[in-house]
Design an enzyme around this catalytic site. Structure first.
Site, mmCIF file in Angstrom:
data_model
loop_
_atom_site.group_PDB
_atom_site.id
_atom_site.type_symbol
_atom_site.label_atom_id
_atom_site.label_comp_id
_atom_site.label_asym_id
_atom_site.label_seq_id
_atom_site.Cartn_x
_atom_site.Cartn_y
_atom_site.Cartn_z
ATOM 1 N N ASN A 119 -1.543 -10.962 8.212
ATOM 2 C CA ASN A 119 -2.526 -9.902 8.352
ATOM 3 C C ASN A 119 -3.869 -10.413 7.834
ATOM 4 O O ASN A 119 -3.999 -10.768 6.657
ATOM 5 C CB ASN A 119 -2.129 -8.667 7.544
ATOM 6 C CG ASN A 119 -3.144 -7.543 7.744
ATOM 7 O OD1 ASN A 119 -3.190 -6.945 8.819
ATOM 8 N ND2 ASN A 119 -3.991 -7.294 6.757
ATOM 9 N N GLU A 120 -4.846 -10.487 8.720
ATOM 10 C CA GLU A 120 -6.240 -10.763 8.359
ATOM 11 C C GLU A 120 -6.424 -11.915 7.362
ATOM 12 O O GLU A 120 -6.834 -11.708 6.217
ATOM 13 C CB GLU A 120 -6.873 -9.493 7.779
ATOM 14 C CG GLU A 120 -6.872 -8.337 8.746
ATOM 15 C CD GLU A 120 -7.681 -7.143 8.252
ATOM 16 O OE1 GLU A 120 -8.036 -7.107 7.058
ATOM 17 O OE2 GLU A 120 -7.982 -6.261 9.069
ATOM 18 N N GLU A 151 -5.590 1.814 -1.303
ATOM 19 C CA GLU A 151 -6.523 1.007 -0.507
ATOM 20 C C GLU A 151 -7.086 -0.152 -1.351
ATOM 21 O O GLU A 151 -8.258 -0.204 -1.670
ATOM 22 C CB GLU A 151 -7.622 1.912 0.072
ATOM 23 C CG GLU A 151 -8.706 1.238 0.897
ATOM 24 C CD GLU A 151 -8.211 0.241 1.950
ATOM 25 O OE1 GLU A 151 -7.204 0.509 2.617
ATOM 26 O OE2 GLU A 151 -8.854 -0.812 2.078
ATOM 27 N N TRP A 152 -6.219 -1.083 -1.724
ATOM 28 C CA TRP A 152 -6.615 -2.325 -2.403
ATOM 29 C C TRP A 152 -7.624 -2.078 -3.530
ATOM 30 O O TRP A 152 -7.385 -1.202 -4.348
ATOM 31 C CB TRP A 152 -7.142 -3.327 -1.344
ATOM 32 C CG TRP A 152 -6.188 -3.485 -0.184
ATOM 33 C CD1 TRP A 152 -6.399 -3.071 1.100
ATOM 34 C CD2 TRP A 152 -4.862 -4.059 -0.182
ATOM 35 N NE1 TRP A 152 -5.299 -3.362 1.892
ATOM 36 C CE2 TRP A 152 -4.336 -3.968 1.139
ATOM 37 C CE3 TRP A 152 -4.059 -4.649 -1.159
ATOM 38 C CZ2 TRP A 152 -3.069 -4.436 1.485
ATOM 39 C CZ3 TRP A 152 -2.795 -5.120 -0.808
ATOM 40 C CH2 TRP A 152 -2.323 -5.011 0.486
ATOM 41 N N TYR A 198 -12.991 -2.110 12.399
ATOM 42 C CA TYR A 198 -13.393 -0.871 11.730
ATOM 43 C C TYR A 198 -14.883 -0.576 11.881
ATOM 44 O O TYR A 198 -15.307 0.552 11.768
ATOM 45 C CB TYR A 198 -13.060 -0.954 10.239
ATOM 46 C CG TYR A 198 -11.575 -0.905 9.971
ATOM 47 C CD1 TYR A 198 -10.927 0.302 9.802
ATOM 48 C CD2 TYR A 198 -10.805 -2.076 9.928
ATOM 49 C CE1 TYR A 198 -9.556 0.369 9.579
ATOM 50 C CE2 TYR A 198 -9.438 -2.024 9.707
ATOM 51 C CZ TYR A 198 -8.819 -0.789 9.532
ATOM 52 O OH TYR A 198 -7.465 -0.738 9.326
ATOM 53 N N GLU A 225 -5.009 -2.453 14.184
ATOM 54 C CA GLU A 225 -5.539 -1.510 13.192
ATOM 55 C C GLU A 225 -6.886 -0.986 13.653
ATOM 56 O O GLU A 225 -7.732 -1.757 14.130
ATOM 57 C CB GLU A 225 -5.761 -2.173 11.817
ATOM 58 C CG GLU A 225 -4.507 -2.449 11.036
ATOM 59 C CD GLU A 225 -4.807 -3.039 9.654
ATOM 60 O OE1 GLU A 225 -5.925 -2.839 9.114
ATOM 61 O OE2 GLU A 225 -3.912 -3.706 9.109
ATOM 62 N N TRP A 263 -4.678 2.817 11.898
ATOM 63 C CA TRP A 263 -4.516 2.629 10.467
ATOM 64 C C TRP A 263 -4.894 3.954 9.842
ATOM 65 O O TRP A 263 -6.051 4.293 9.884
ATOM 66 C CB TRP A 263 -5.410 1.501 9.913
ATOM 67 C CG TRP A 263 -5.160 1.373 8.445
ATOM 68 C CD1 TRP A 263 -5.807 2.006 7.426
ATOM 69 C CD2 TRP A 263 -4.125 0.584 7.829
ATOM 70 N NE1 TRP A 263 -5.236 1.702 6.225
ATOM 71 C CE2 TRP A 263 -4.209 0.830 6.441
ATOM 72 C CE3 TRP A 263 -3.135 -0.272 8.305
ATOM 73 C CZ2 TRP A 263 -3.338 0.227 5.523
ATOM 74 C CZ3 TRP A 263 -2.277 -0.868 7.390
ATOM 75 C CH2 TRP A 263 -2.387 -0.621 6.017
ATOM 76 N N HIS A 308 1.323 -9.437 4.467
ATOM 77 C CA HIS A 308 0.167 -8.538 4.337
ATOM 78 C C HIS A 308 -0.291 -8.589 2.873
ATOM 79 O O HIS A 308 -0.250 -7.604 2.146
ATOM 80 C CB HIS A 308 0.541 -7.121 4.784
ATOM 81 C CG HIS A 308 -0.643 -6.271 5.171
ATOM 82 N ND1 HIS A 308 -0.721 -5.583 6.367
ATOM 83 C CD2 HIS A 308 -1.799 -5.990 4.533
ATOM 84 C CE1 HIS A 308 -1.856 -4.905 6.433
ATOM 85 N NE2 HIS A 308 -2.538 -5.135 5.324
ATOM 86 N N GLN A 323 0.798 -1.218 0.000
ATOM 87 C CA GLN A 323 0.000 0.000 0.000
ATOM 88 C C GLN A 323 0.837 1.277 0.000
ATOM 89 O O GLN A 323 0.336 2.343 -0.345
ATOM 90 C CB GLN A 323 -0.950 -0.018 1.208
ATOM 91 C CG GLN A 323 -1.985 -1.124 1.084
ATOM 92 C CD GLN A 323 -2.916 -1.195 2.279
ATOM 93 O OE1 GLN A 323 -2.597 -1.818 3.292
ATOM 94 N NE2 GLN A 323 -4.066 -0.550 2.184
HETATM 95 C C1 FCB Z 1 -7.619 -3.730 6.630
HETATM 96 C C2 FCB Z 1 -6.288 -4.021 5.983
HETATM 97 C C3 FCB Z 1 -5.454 -2.799 5.719
HETATM 98 C C4 FCB Z 1 -6.298 -1.628 5.254
HETATM 99 C C5 FCB Z 1 -7.488 -1.417 6.160
HETATM 100 C C6 FCB Z 1 -8.357 -0.250 5.779
HETATM 101 O O1 FCB Z 1 -8.509 -4.754 6.359
HETATM 102 O O2 FCB Z 1 -5.532 -4.873 6.801
HETATM 103 O O3 FCB Z 1 -4.455 -3.133 4.804
HETATM 104 O O4 FCB Z 1 -6.653 -1.786 3.954
HETATM 105 O O5 FCB Z 1 -8.265 -2.581 6.185
#
Ligand code: FCB
Length: 448
Positions: A169-170, A411-412, A298, A358, A404, A125, A24
């Site tokens: 990561n996730e 952002e992906w 989030y 995050e 974060w 990640h 990112q």
């Molecule tokens: C999470 C990701 C991070 C970022 C945030 C907004 O899911 O780990 O890379 O994109 O969301």
């Protein structure tokens, strides 16, 4: 007047930081021997990313890492979480090491330490080397060996100076988005890809953990999970059961095997289909005593039963349809979710320390007289921190918090549309401007 909140309210040893991810922010996508990752390939395909944005340059952290670490320093941020790009140090995923890639991370680590900022590394990640995806990526069980080799290279190269590590990561997001829905790299779909990817990602948590433990005796080792507070639409038993299934999928699937509890198949029967991928001894090998677990929150999700959604028979009612306050990601702003997640994870009796690795928000930022007065983000952070403080005061097991993120970045699938940064980036000039939220975090952290 709302009450002020300060980092000292959380006690002396609470850990504060910002989180980032290699793909990112780094840019320099093919510089100095870096091999392509699945995200380089995915972003080059038309129609996959909003506005067909790519991360070829992004924030150019590869060249501007000093400036960004200086920014962290100026904002009183004591811990920096970043990830290693696997294909920067092993261009084809295994085998030949790219010494220039190693040298880059050495520069980043050394500069952090010079500035008295503690580096926290995430091994994975989401940017798998493309070469490994050609062999099936996470669907191929050989990934356990590839990942072990990569982890060893990282541990041996950086372990003398880096003592805080996160394995994945996730995993729910990269297996769900990348191997079931196809909306993230590598863009694969369906249960036949998702199920093996889940099991291999799940096993790799302990593979990575064990490897770091072996090479860095004094390391603090964690792994991170996305999580959302799941609530049923109403009290109807069907909706309650649907919410339980979604909770098992989004919040329990990857952590429970690590804790020795197996997959949560009682609450999510479709997980029985993982059986063919589980070899004898696997569930034992899944267990690992992490030093901490990173939870990343989030929003919350509201769930309803649905006959039409295959496998899970449940659907998430999107926030815009519920007419609630949302961020640019269309995620509901719901601060109690972070408290609920800390509470939920604290309830597992063998849960190690929890750290919020995050939390943050994307809103439309506008310049007024050269300044960005991002009140909404500032309020978002403050409201969430109040919930974290509430958890801490109740004696729940929470020990740190990372925003974060430092700078706006790629952002992906959403490209550059949503900015999550405490610092604005003009992607044409690479100029950084600290937002009001960044200044707020600086004051919040002062004297901590
Ligand atoms: C999470 C990701 C991070 C970022 C945030 C907004 O899911 O780990 O890379 O994109 O969301």
């Amino acid at each position: 007047m709302t009450k002020k909140i300060h980092s000292s309210d959380f006690g002396k040893n609470f850990i504060w930081g910002v989180s980032t991810a290699a793909f990112q922010i780094e840019g320099a996508h093919d510089k100095h021997g870096k091999g392509p990752s699945i995200w380089d390939v995915f972003t080059s395909r038309k129609g996959k990313i909003r506005g067909n944005d790519t991360a070829k340059t992004s924030c150019d952290f590869y060249h501007r890492y000093k400036e960004d670490i200086d920014l962290m320093k100026s904002l009183n941020i004591p811990n920096f979480r970043f990830s290693i790009s696997w294909s920067r140090i092993l261009p084809t995923g295994t085998g030949k090491i790219n010494t220039e890639g190693i040298a880059f991370y050495n520069r980043v680590i050394d500069y952090c330490l010079e500035q008295d900022i503690t580096p926290w590394i995430t091994l994975y990640h989401w940017d798998l080397p493309h070469e490994l995806e050609l062999k099936g990526g996470w669907t191929n069980r050989e990934i356990l060996d590839w990942f072990e080799e990569y982890t060893k290279v990282c541990a041996q190269s950086f372990g003398d100076r880096v003592k805080h590590w996160m394995v994945l990561n996730e995993p729910m997001v990269f297996t769900g988005g990348g191997y079931f829905l196809g909306v993230h790299a590598p863009g694969k779909k369906g249960m036949r890809n998702f199920l093996p990817a889940v099991h291999h990602a799940q096993l790799s948590q302990a593979v990575g953990g064990r490897m770091i433990r072996k090479w860095i005796h004094d390391a603090k080792i964690g792994t991170t999970y996305s999580c959302s507070y799941i609530v049923p639409k109403n009290k109807s038993p069907r909706n309650i059961r649907a919410a339980k299934r979604v909770d098992a999928l989004l919040n329990r699937l990857f952590i429970e095997p690590v804790l020795g509890l197996g997959y949560p198949e009682k609450d999510l029967p479709i997980l029985i289909k993982l059986k063919p991928f589980i070899l004898p001894g696997d569930m034992g090998k899944s267990q690992f005593e992490f030093d901490f677990i990173g939870i990343q929150n989030y929003t919350r999700e509201v769930v309803q039963h649905s006959y039409f959604i295959p496998y899970i028979k449940a659907k998430i009612i999107e926030a815009p349809k519920r007419k609630v306050i949302t961020t640019l990601m269309d995620w509901e702003v719901y601060p109690p979710s972070i408290y609920e997640m800390i509470r939920k994870y604290s309830e597992y009796c063998t849960m190690p320390n929890l750290i919020i690795t995050e939390n943050g928000a994307a809103f439309q930022d506008t310049f007024t007289e050269g300044k960005i007065k991002d009140k909404k983000r500032q309020k978002f952070l403050k409201d969430h921190l109040e919930q974290v403080l509430k958890a801490k005061k109740k004696g729940l097991n929470v020990h740190g918090y990372f925003v974060w993120t430092l700078t706006d970045n790629f952002e992906w699938a959403e490209g550059y549309h949503p900015g999550f940064g405490l610092v604005h980036v003009d992607f044409k000039t690479q100029k950084r401007t600290v937002k009001k939220s960044g200044k707020w975090y600086k004051n919040f952290l002062k004297d901590s």
